[in-house]
Design a protein around this motif. Structure first.
Motif, mmCIF file in Angstrom:
data_model
loop_
_atom_site.group_PDB
_atom_site.id
_atom_site.type_symbol
_atom_site.label_atom_id
_atom_site.label_comp_id
_atom_site.label_asym_id
_atom_site.label_seq_id
_atom_site.Cartn_x
_atom_site.Cartn_y
_atom_site.Cartn_z
ATOM 1 N N THR A 3 92.761 59.827 47.065
ATOM 2 C CA THR A 3 92.448 59.461 48.442
ATOM 3 C C THR A 3 91.158 60.159 48.842
ATOM 4 O OG1 THR A 3 94.771 59.182 49.024
ATOM 5 C CG2 THR A 3 93.242 59.566 50.836
ATOM 6 N N VAL A 4 90.252 59.408 49.448
ATOM 7 C CA VAL A 4 89.004 59.947 49.980
ATOM 8 C C VAL A 4 89.081 59.846 51.493
ATOM 9 C CG1 VAL A 4 86.493 59.682 50.109
ATOM 10 C CG2 VAL A 4 87.690 59.233 47.957
ATOM 11 N N THR A 5 88.685 60.912 52.166
ATOM 12 C CA THR A 5 88.640 60.924 53.625
ATOM 13 C C THR A 5 87.195 60.794 54.069
ATOM 14 O OG1 THR A 5 90.614 62.288 53.785
ATOM 15 C CG2 THR A 5 89.166 62.253 55.706
ATOM 16 N N PHE A 6 86.928 59.754 54.843
ATOM 17 C CA PHE A 6 85.614 59.529 55.442
ATOM 18 C C PHE A 6 85.723 59.915 56.911
ATOM 19 C CE2 PHE A 6 85.934 56.484 51.981
ATOM 20 C CZ PHE A 6 84.688 56.538 51.384
ATOM 21 N N ILE A 7 84.801 60.723 57.385
ATOM 22 C CA ILE A 7 84.780 61.110 58.794
ATOM 23 C C ILE A 7 83.485 60.589 59.407
ATOM 24 C CG2 ILE A 7 84.850 63.006 60.456
ATOM 25 C CD1 ILE A 7 86.523 64.546 58.366
ATOM 26 N N THR A 8 83.632 59.746 60.426
ATOM 27 C CA THR A 8 82.475 59.143 61.076
ATOM 28 C C THR A 8 81.816 60.142 62.021
ATOM 29 O OG1 THR A 8 83.848 58.231 62.839
ATOM 30 C CG2 THR A 8 83.497 56.832 60.896
ATOM 31 N N PRO A 9 80.594 59.880 62.451
ATOM 32 C CA PRO A 9 79.902 60.815 63.343
ATOM 33 C C PRO A 9 80.664 61.114 64.636
ATOM 34 C CG PRO A 9 78.343 59.242 62.467
ATOM 35 C CD PRO A 9 79.714 58.777 62.055
ATOM 36 N N HIS A 14 89.081 58.337 58.345
ATOM 37 C CA HIS A 14 89.575 57.180 57.592
ATOM 38 C C HIS A 14 90.014 57.667 56.217
ATOM 39 C CE1 HIS A 14 87.742 54.238 60.405
ATOM 40 N NE2 HIS A 14 86.835 55.182 60.548
ATOM 41 N N ASP A 15 91.299 57.634 55.940
ATOM 42 C CA ASP A 15 91.829 58.017 54.633
ATOM 43 C C ASP A 15 91.965 56.755 53.795
ATOM 44 O OD1 ASP A 15 92.110 60.769 55.294
ATOM 45 O OD2 ASP A 15 93.949 60.299 56.372
ATOM 46 N N VAL A 16 91.278 56.719 52.659
ATOM 47 C CA VAL A 16 91.205 55.523 51.835
ATOM 48 C C VAL A 16 91.691 55.842 50.425
ATOM 49 C CG1 VAL A 16 89.659 53.743 50.935
ATOM 50 C CG2 VAL A 16 89.228 54.732 53.193
ATOM 51 N N GLU A 17 92.696 55.100 49.963
ATOM 52 C CA GLU A 17 93.146 55.235 48.582
ATOM 53 C C GLU A 17 92.192 54.466 47.688
ATOM 54 O OE1 GLU A 17 97.195 54.104 47.980
ATOM 55 O OE2 GLU A 17 97.957 55.907 48.934
ATOM 56 N N VAL A 18 91.839 55.077 46.568
ATOM 57 C CA VAL A 18 90.813 54.526 45.699
ATOM 58 C C VAL A 18 91.300 54.529 44.257
ATOM 59 C CG1 VAL A 18 88.405 54.772 45.004
ATOM 60 C CG2 VAL A 18 89.119 55.575 47.240
ATOM 61 N N SER A 19 90.985 53.498 43.530
ATOM 62 C CA SER A 19 91.316 53.468 42.108
ATOM 63 C C SER A 19 90.457 54.471 41.354
ATOM 64 C CB SER A 19 91.063 52.073 41.525
ATOM 65 O OG SER A 19 91.890 51.128 42.147
ATOM 66 N N THR A 20 91.056 55.191 40.442
ATOM 67 C CA THR A 20 90.317 56.114 39.592
ATOM 68 C C THR A 20 89.232 55.331 38.855
ATOM 69 O OG1 THR A 20 92.285 57.482 39.317
ATOM 70 C CG2 THR A 20 90.534 57.768 37.693
ATOM 71 N N GLY A 21 88.039 55.908 38.801
ATOM 72 C CA GLY A 21 86.907 55.244 38.146
ATOM 73 C C GLY A 21 86.001 54.514 39.107
ATOM 74 N N SER A 22 86.503 54.196 40.296
ATOM 75 C CA SER A 22 85.662 53.571 41.318
ATOM 76 C C SER A 22 84.732 54.632 41.906
ATOM 77 C CB SER A 22 86.514 52.992 42.442
ATOM 78 O OG SER A 22 87.312 51.946 41.988
ATOM 79 N N ASP A 30 84.895 48.390 50.033
ATOM 80 C CA ASP A 30 86.134 47.618 49.936
ATOM 81 C C ASP A 30 87.029 47.821 51.156
ATOM 82 O OD1 ASP A 30 85.145 46.807 47.507
ATOM 83 O OD2 ASP A 30 86.563 47.991 46.308
ATOM 84 N N TYR A 31 86.949 48.996 51.753
ATOM 85 C CA TYR A 31 87.730 49.310 52.953
ATOM 86 C C TYR A 31 87.099 48.679 54.199
ATOM 87 C CZ TYR A 31 90.067 52.265 56.468
ATOM 88 O OH TYR A 31 90.781 52.731 57.555
ATOM 89 N N GLY A 32 85.825 48.327 54.102
ATOM 90 C CA GLY A 32 85.116 47.765 55.257
ATOM 91 C C GLY A 32 84.646 48.833 56.219
ATOM 92 N N LEU A 33 84.403 50.012 55.706
ATOM 93 C CA LEU A 33 83.994 51.140 56.540
ATOM 94 C C LEU A 33 82.563 50.962 57.032
ATOM 95 C CD1 LEU A 33 84.945 54.035 57.439
ATOM 96 C CD2 LEU A 33 83.644 54.857 55.487
ATOM 97 N N ALA A 38 74.978 50.525 51.634
ATOM 98 C CA ALA A 38 74.912 50.240 50.190
ATOM 99 C C ALA A 38 74.050 49.021 49.894
ATOM 100 C CB ALA A 38 76.319 50.092 49.618
ATOM 101 N N ASP A 39 72.843 49.020 50.428
ATOM 102 C CA ASP A 39 71.940 47.875 50.284
ATOM 103 C C ASP A 39 71.630 47.514 48.834
ATOM 104 O OD1 ASP A 39 71.808 47.543 53.026
ATOM 105 O OD2 ASP A 39 69.902 48.609 53.238
ATOM 106 N N CYS A 40 71.594 48.495 47.932
ATOM 107 C CA CYS A 40 71.243 48.203 46.539
ATOM 108 C C CYS A 40 72.473 47.904 45.688
ATOM 109 C CB CYS A 40 70.437 49.340 45.930
ATOM 110 S SG CYS A 40 71.394 50.826 45.547
ATOM 111 N N GLY A 41 73.642 47.936 46.284
ATOM 112 C CA GLY A 41 74.860 47.595 45.555
ATOM 113 C C GLY A 41 75.329 48.650 44.579
ATOM 114 N N GLY A 42 74.804 49.839 44.675
ATOM 115 C CA GLY A 42 75.258 50.923 43.801
ATOM 116 C C GLY A 42 74.328 51.223 42.647
ATOM 117 N N ALA A 43 73.100 50.763 42.716
ATOM 118 C CA ALA A 43 72.141 50.957 41.628
ATOM 119 C C ALA A 43 71.318 52.242 41.756
ATOM 120 C CB ALA A 43 71.202 49.761 41.550
#
Length: 107
Positions: A3-9, A14-22, A30-33, A38-43
């Motif tokens: 689980t990753v916790t994202f905290i907005t300003p 937002h606690d988000v469960e994530v697949s290992t390796g993602s 994927d959560y729509g946060l 991510a304009d470059c799509g992760g590159a």
């Protein structure tokens, strides 16, 4: 599954469960946060997935590669110690509980 916790300003958590390796960026997308563009799509070709890693996690994550460090120069108010690009953090089970803070805006 970590689980990753994202905290907005504004302090919303937002606690988000994530697949290992993602990546942390994929989890946010994927959560729509809002706030991870991510304009470059992760590159690792932009800085629009920039976050501040919680201080307790800085030493637990893999070190920044040179390309990531270069891209962080274009991030909004980068912090030399805590700034990371979420596309460059691949999650493992050991990263369960990772907490990151979103900047006020992305560049």
């Amino acid at each position: 599954m970590p689980t990753v916790t994202f905290i907005t300003p504004d302090g919303v958590r937002h606690d988000v469960e994530v697949s290992t390796g993602s990546t942390v960026m994929e989890a946010a997308r994927d959560y729509g946060l809002p706030g991870i563009d991510a304009d470059c799509g992760g590159a690792c070709a932009c800085s629009t997935c920039h976050v501040y890693v919680d201080a307790d996690w800085v030493e637990k994550l893999p070190v920044k590669e040179a390309m990531e460090a270069d891209m962080l120069d274009f991030a909004y108010e980068p912090d030399e110690m805590r700034s990371r690009l979420t596309c460059q953090i691949s999650l493992t089970d050991a990263m369960d509980g990772l907490t990151v803070y979103l900047p006020e805006r992305q560049c």
